[in-house]
Design an enzyme around this catalytic site. Sequence first.
Site, mmCIF file in Angstrom:
data_model
loop_
_atom_site.group_PDB
_atom_site.id
_atom_site.type_symbol
_atom_site.label_atom_id
_atom_site.label_comp_id
_atom_site.label_asym_id
_atom_site.label_seq_id
_atom_site.Cartn_x
_atom_site.Cartn_y
_atom_site.Cartn_z
ATOM 1 N N ASN A 29 0.612 -0.949 0.320
ATOM 2 C CA ASN A 29 -0.416 0.018 -0.436
ATOM 3 C C ASN A 29 0.757 1.330 -0.487
ATOM 4 O O ASN A 29 0.290 2.435 0.099
ATOM 5 C CB ASN A 29 -0.587 0.487 1.264
ATOM 6 C CG ASN A 29 -0.347 -0.174 2.249
ATOM 7 O OD1 ASN A 29 0.530 -0.702 2.926
ATOM 8 N ND2 ASN A 29 0.244 1.121 3.061
ATOM 9 N N GLY A 31 4.864 2.687 -0.547
ATOM 10 C CA GLY A 31 6.710 3.023 -0.844
ATOM 11 C C GLY A 31 6.306 2.415 -2.478
ATOM 12 O O GLY A 31 6.409 2.180 -2.939
ATOM 13 N N GLY A 33 6.695 -1.157 -2.292
ATOM 14 C CA GLY A 33 5.694 -2.071 -2.690
ATOM 15 C C GLY A 33 4.580 -1.642 -3.080
ATOM 16 O O GLY A 33 4.564 -2.060 -3.825
ATOM 17 N N SER A 156 18.258 -4.538 1.752
ATOM 18 C CA SER A 156 18.241 -3.021 1.885
ATOM 19 C C SER A 156 19.721 -2.657 1.401
ATOM 20 O O SER A 156 20.591 -3.210 1.756
ATOM 21 C CB SER A 156 18.109 -2.604 3.276
ATOM 22 O OG SER A 156 19.024 -1.063 2.671
ATOM 23 N N TYR A 181 18.209 -1.629 12.587
ATOM 24 C CA TYR A 181 16.932 -1.666 11.156
ATOM 25 C C TYR A 181 17.639 -2.680 10.392
ATOM 26 O O TYR A 181 18.153 -3.376 9.668
ATOM 27 C CB TYR A 181 16.696 -0.419 10.432
ATOM 28 C CG TYR A 181 15.793 -0.592 9.076
ATOM 29 C CD1 TYR A 181 14.445 -0.896 8.736
ATOM 30 C CD2 TYR A 181 17.024 -0.476 8.227
ATOM 31 C CE1 TYR A 181 14.398 -1.178 7.385
ATOM 32 C CE2 TYR A 181 16.125 -0.359 6.574
ATOM 33 C CZ TYR A 181 15.859 -0.614 6.556
ATOM 34 O OH TYR A 181 15.326 -1.138 4.848
#
Length: 316
Positions: A29, A31, A33, A156, A181
């Site tokens: 929904n 970014g 994606g 990433s 992260y």
Amino acid sequence: MSSTPQSRPWDVHRLPSAEGSTFLITGGNAGIGYFAAEQLAATGAVVILGSRDRARADAAMASIRSRVPGARVRHLRLDLADLSSLKTAVAELDLTHLDAVVHNAGVALDDPPRRETEDGHELMFGTNHLGHFALTQWLAPLLSAAPAGRVVTVGSFAARSERLDLGDLQSTHDYRPKRTYGRSKLAQMCFGFELDRRLRAAGSTVLSVVAHPGGALDSLTPPRPPICETTPGERLRALPSALFVQGKDAGAWPIVRAVLDSQVRGGQLWGPAVFGLRGKPRHEPTPSHMSDPAVAADLWAASRDLVDADPHLGFR
């Protein structure tokens, strides 16, 4: 997914037909994606947006339909931070097979304090890695039932500079948000490579591929109100950085190619061509710390125990 040999170079603006295929994108929904979903919807496939927030998913689907006439998109309520909900969510897909899942959803925190999921796991590791690890188990039968199922794990660039601490996977003793992260994304990538090794050993037809978007900024991303909104001034100020990085629409290209390209092989890493930060998608060498089988096996065992998963994640 197209099974015919390619007669021309890959063109990010002329994707092969995927009519008859069904793809699930976690975090579809927003970014990266969202743009992966928009691009895949243009191939004729059914694209399912996995999202906790129905309103945001509805907005994303409306945006896709406004740009892709006849787009076939639907929503699946999916909360990767709640492991107990995943089996039920997969049952609600009501599918006989799934051609690909894109493990894209993620949480990125910039500041302390350390936070936990409902299951008591550190939020970024628990959502980004453990949630997708557990989801894969419940999707395994659907992926195995597809002619050539794929698991595409979105990593990433931040993972390149990190190393896993197998003694402190959840940053219980030393929590630094940016490092945590990066390590959660590294764990995802290690999982993607290890999954393919195990799939090959089992003789499975399912492939596991890892892809990353490079440097993808909101300020270089074409507007998709209300999904992504940037002012002309923000885009103008960001132009110098376009020499090195790109928008999230282009950041989705390696992920989309990993889903669609019949020439992609399991265990590969795909990313942007220019220094791994921008440009058209290409197959790139895998850094050794991401593909170390010993580290990956230890991570797999720890993850399996943390989510109480089948040792083979449902693939036989």
